[in-house]
Design a protein around this motif. Sequence first.
Motif, mmCIF file in Angstrom:
data_model
loop_
_atom_site.group_PDB
_atom_site.id
_atom_site.type_symbol
_atom_site.label_atom_id
_atom_site.label_comp_id
_atom_site.label_asym_id
_atom_site.label_seq_id
_atom_site.Cartn_x
_atom_site.Cartn_y
_atom_site.Cartn_z
ATOM 1 N N VAL A 162 34.581 56.087 34.522
ATOM 2 C CA VAL A 162 33.480 55.740 35.419
ATOM 3 C C VAL A 162 33.214 56.918 36.353
ATOM 4 N N PRO A 163 31.933 57.252 36.616
ATOM 5 C CA PRO A 163 31.654 58.278 37.631
ATOM 6 C C PRO A 163 31.858 57.706 39.021
ATOM 7 N N ARG A 164 32.441 58.486 39.905
ATOM 8 C CA ARG A 164 32.715 57.983 41.258
ATOM 9 C C ARG A 164 31.436 58.055 42.098
ATOM 10 N N GLN A 165 30.731 56.938 42.147
ATOM 11 C CA GLN A 165 29.537 56.833 42.971
ATOM 12 C C GLN A 165 29.710 55.804 44.083
ATOM 13 N N GLN A 166 30.670 54.909 43.941
ATOM 14 C CA GLN A 166 31.018 53.940 44.972
ATOM 15 C C GLN A 166 32.527 53.962 45.155
ATOM 16 N N PRO A 167 33.026 53.591 46.320
ATOM 17 C CA PRO A 167 34.441 53.836 46.630
ATOM 18 C C PRO A 167 35.408 52.744 46.207
ATOM 19 N N ARG A 168 34.913 51.571 45.743
ATOM 20 C CA ARG A 168 35.825 50.477 45.442
ATOM 21 C C ARG A 168 35.562 49.917 44.048
ATOM 22 N N LEU A 169 36.591 49.263 43.491
ATOM 23 C CA LEU A 169 36.538 48.766 42.116
ATOM 24 C C LEU A 169 37.053 47.329 42.058
ATOM 25 N N GLN A 194 48.158 53.799 40.418
ATOM 26 C CA GLN A 194 48.044 52.360 40.195
ATOM 27 C C GLN A 194 47.157 51.742 41.269
ATOM 28 N N LEU A 195 46.244 50.851 40.815
ATOM 29 C CA LEU A 195 45.346 50.137 41.710
ATOM 30 C C LEU A 195 45.747 48.665 41.721
ATOM 31 N N GLY A 196 46.053 48.143 42.880
ATOM 32 C CA GLY A 196 46.422 46.741 42.967
ATOM 33 C C GLY A 196 47.846 46.482 42.511
ATOM 34 N N PRO A 197 48.213 45.196 42.402
ATOM 35 C CA PRO A 197 49.590 44.824 42.084
ATOM 36 C C PRO A 197 49.886 44.889 40.590
ATOM 37 N N THR A 198 51.149 44.877 40.265
ATOM 38 C CA THR A 198 51.577 44.691 38.877
ATOM 39 C C THR A 198 51.464 43.205 38.538
ATOM 40 N N VAL A 199 50.878 42.908 37.375
ATOM 41 C CA VAL A 199 50.576 41.529 37.001
ATOM 42 C C VAL A 199 51.635 41.015 36.025
ATOM 43 N N ALA A 200 52.273 39.901 36.362
ATOM 44 C CA ALA A 200 53.246 39.274 35.469
ATOM 45 C C ALA A 200 52.514 38.439 34.421
ATOM 46 N N VAL A 213 39.479 47.089 45.146
ATOM 47 C CA VAL A 213 40.490 48.032 45.619
ATOM 48 C C VAL A 213 39.855 49.410 45.735
ATOM 49 N N ALA A 214 40.400 50.214 46.624
ATOM 50 C CA ALA A 214 39.864 51.563 46.828
ATOM 51 C C ALA A 214 40.221 52.457 45.650
ATOM 52 N N THR A 242 42.489 41.699 28.052
ATOM 53 C CA THR A 242 41.104 42.141 27.935
ATOM 54 C C THR A 242 40.487 42.115 29.322
ATOM 55 N N VAL A 243 39.446 42.904 29.527
ATOM 56 C CA VAL A 243 38.703 42.919 30.794
ATOM 57 C C VAL A 243 37.429 42.114 30.595
ATOM 58 N N THR A 244 37.253 41.063 31.375
ATOM 59 C CA THR A 244 36.067 40.213 31.230
ATOM 60 C C THR A 244 34.982 40.531 32.245
ATOM 61 N N ALA A 245 35.309 41.269 33.298
ATOM 62 C CA ALA A 245 34.312 41.663 34.286
ATOM 63 C C ALA A 245 34.843 42.861 35.074
ATOM 64 N N SER A 246 33.934 43.760 35.437
ATOM 65 C CA SER A 246 34.344 44.925 36.211
ATOM 66 C C SER A 246 33.110 45.592 36.815
ATOM 67 N N TRP A 247 33.242 46.015 38.073
ATOM 68 C CA TRP A 247 32.166 46.780 38.704
ATOM 69 C C TRP A 247 32.723 47.595 39.860
ATOM 70 N N THR A 248 31.963 48.589 40.252
ATOM 71 C CA THR A 248 32.267 49.336 41.477
ATOM 72 C C THR A 248 31.334 48.830 42.576
ATOM 73 N N GLN A 249 31.759 48.994 43.837
ATOM 74 C CA GLN A 249 30.967 48.503 44.947
ATOM 75 C C GLN A 249 31.262 49.281 46.206
ATOM 76 N N GLN A 250 30.522 48.960 47.268
ATOM 77 C CA GLN A 250 30.674 49.684 48.528
ATOM 78 C C GLN A 250 31.918 49.256 49.266
ATOM 79 N N SER A 251 32.203 49.932 50.372
ATOM 80 C CA SER A 251 33.393 49.628 51.180
ATOM 81 C C SER A 251 33.273 48.265 51.832
#
Length: 251
Positions: A162-169, A194-200, A213-214, A242-251
């Motif tokens: 992803v190009p870094r155009q917004q600071p959060r994911l 690593q972004l966010g926690p480790t998922v069990a 997350v930043a 699998t990833v079912t949804a994902s986007w970048t957004q503002q702070s």
Amino acid sequence: MIPSDQRPPGNDWLVRRITDLERQVRELQAGRRLEKATIGSGGLTVAGTGGVTVKDDGKVTVLDHTGRELIVLGRVGLSDGSTVPGMVVYRTEEEGGYVAMSLYHGIMAIWDREGNIIFSSDEVSGQGLARPWLPVTWAGSDWTQWPGTTSTTFAMVLETAVPRQQPRLFVRLRHTMDTSGASGELRLMCNGVQLGPTVAVGFAVGYTDIGPVALPAAAFGEIMGLSVDGRRTAGTGAVRATVTASWTQQS
């Protein structure tokens, strides 16, 4: 001889005339210019390197044929009655008359007809877009078809960039183990961070939201690598995701 009707009215006439002209020039120089004026169809032209300056909290207003504001530049009014430096462009009366574009303190926004901001810069971080949020992601619902790994150390399961155009994911994961009694872990990575926690993960289909997350610091527009890494921690079989949804957004 000079005819009587051409003679100055006294010897001091010329001196008094010069003094009077000097007084008029001083008054003109001290006076304010163009307190109120109307420019006709000929318009106003500023030639060469000249310019128009608005100061002392003045403003420029463009009105439609009914006298309603279309554009205000300078000190613009807010809903609470205060004014700030900026610019506002309004929709025509036929389009509802609402704000179409605004610029307050350097913060630019574009508005839809319902009063929603559909485009703006991210002024919290000072970098990139606040809106819009555009991507719509779809993923298969059959967990047996999801990518997976049987590795007992973290291995890549999914990847993108992803190009870094917004600071959060934001990322929504669906996951499961494919063998009863087995367990595993997933993690979201960006450029080795690593972004966010480790998922069990266990033997049950579930989902986990990570974020917003930043993202790691990077230059605006820099391409950043994203991955979902997984590992088996107990039992046999694979950890799947699998990833079912994902986007970048503002702070």
